[in-house]
Design an enzyme around this catalytic site. Sequence first.
Site, PDB file in Angstrom:
ATOM      1  CE  LYS A  55      42.665  40.229  39.301  1.00 28.84           C
ATOM      2  NZ  LYS A  55      41.383  40.769  38.892  1.00 28.84           N
ATOM      3  CD  GLN A  99      38.980  39.025  36.637  1.00 28.42           C
ATOM      4  OE1 GLN A  99      39.385  39.217  37.777  1.00 28.42           O
ATOM      5  NE2 GLN A  99      39.528  39.610  35.598  1.00 28.42           N
ATOM      6  CG  ASP A 122      38.459  44.860  41.188  1.00 28.38           C
ATOM      7  OD1 ASP A 122      39.652  45.090  41.008  1.00 28.38           O
ATOM      8  OD2 ASP A 122      37.882  43.828  40.805  1.00 28.38           O
TER       9      ASP A 122
END
Length: 285
Positions: A55, A99, A122
């Site tokens: 990422k 994450q 996200d």
Amino acid sequence: MIKMGEIVNVKEIVENKKVELKRRIEELNKRNIFPKLALILANDDNASRIYVSNKRKLCDELGILEDEYTFDKSVTKQEILDLVNKLNQDENVYGILVQLPLFEHLDEEEILLNINPNKDVDGFHPLNLGKLAIGDETIVSCTPKGIITILDSLNIDLKSKNAVVIGRSRIVGKPMIHLLLNRNATVTVCHSKTKNLEDYTRNADILIVATGVPHLVTKDMVKEGAVVLDVGINRIDGKLKGDVDTQGVLEKVKYVTSVPGGVGLTTVVSLVENLVEIAEKINRD
Ligand code: GUN
């Protein structure tokens, strides 16, 4: 001669998307807007480290600023919440990514709930999942968003198609269902408790498989001419395998995505796309 299907060239789709995103980021930069992504890594899982590193690499390549915050096992829930709150206030930070999974002692729900929904790059915040369910796709979870990018690139009209999703996770299955419904597909959801899975998959024009069971879907389970998207990433003897027997189904379907080199490639690009969309929206309002 058997007419074979096609393995989708996801790499090409991703490269095209990157060109578009680079142009949009340059437009923002010209207006003195330099969106930053904050990545929080609080687990000791090797795969997660690789995902976060991928990422960051893409952000660097496309000209997005990024900061990584890595914690070891001694971190407390409060420390993470304090950081999230600080990042929520920081106007240079446009996106906050936690994450998953987190260390077991951390409360995933509470931490995700504390991210400002407008910075929830996200799309995991309940508000963004709820908005998606009522047709507002402002911020959408990256993997399902990437699947729509693939289907759009293949010019597949979802209206009235039978779409079957195997898997009901928060990250893939649940948002996927709504994206398909929003495009007027007839959607069926299957999962680990579904009986006679093949009764559903054999009727699927679009089959999305996100189970974590290597090669669960075989040739006899798919419809002639179907489009199959494989979300599985299973490590077997050091090799990556999807949830679909790609070579087997290829003899029957129109399109199938491979693993590696398939859906996973779009996930990171969707993340940057979400960030760019957040930055464009904030600076438009
Ligand atoms: N863990 C597995 N997939 C994802 C993802 O898309 N985002 C985050 N934050 N964590 C994940």
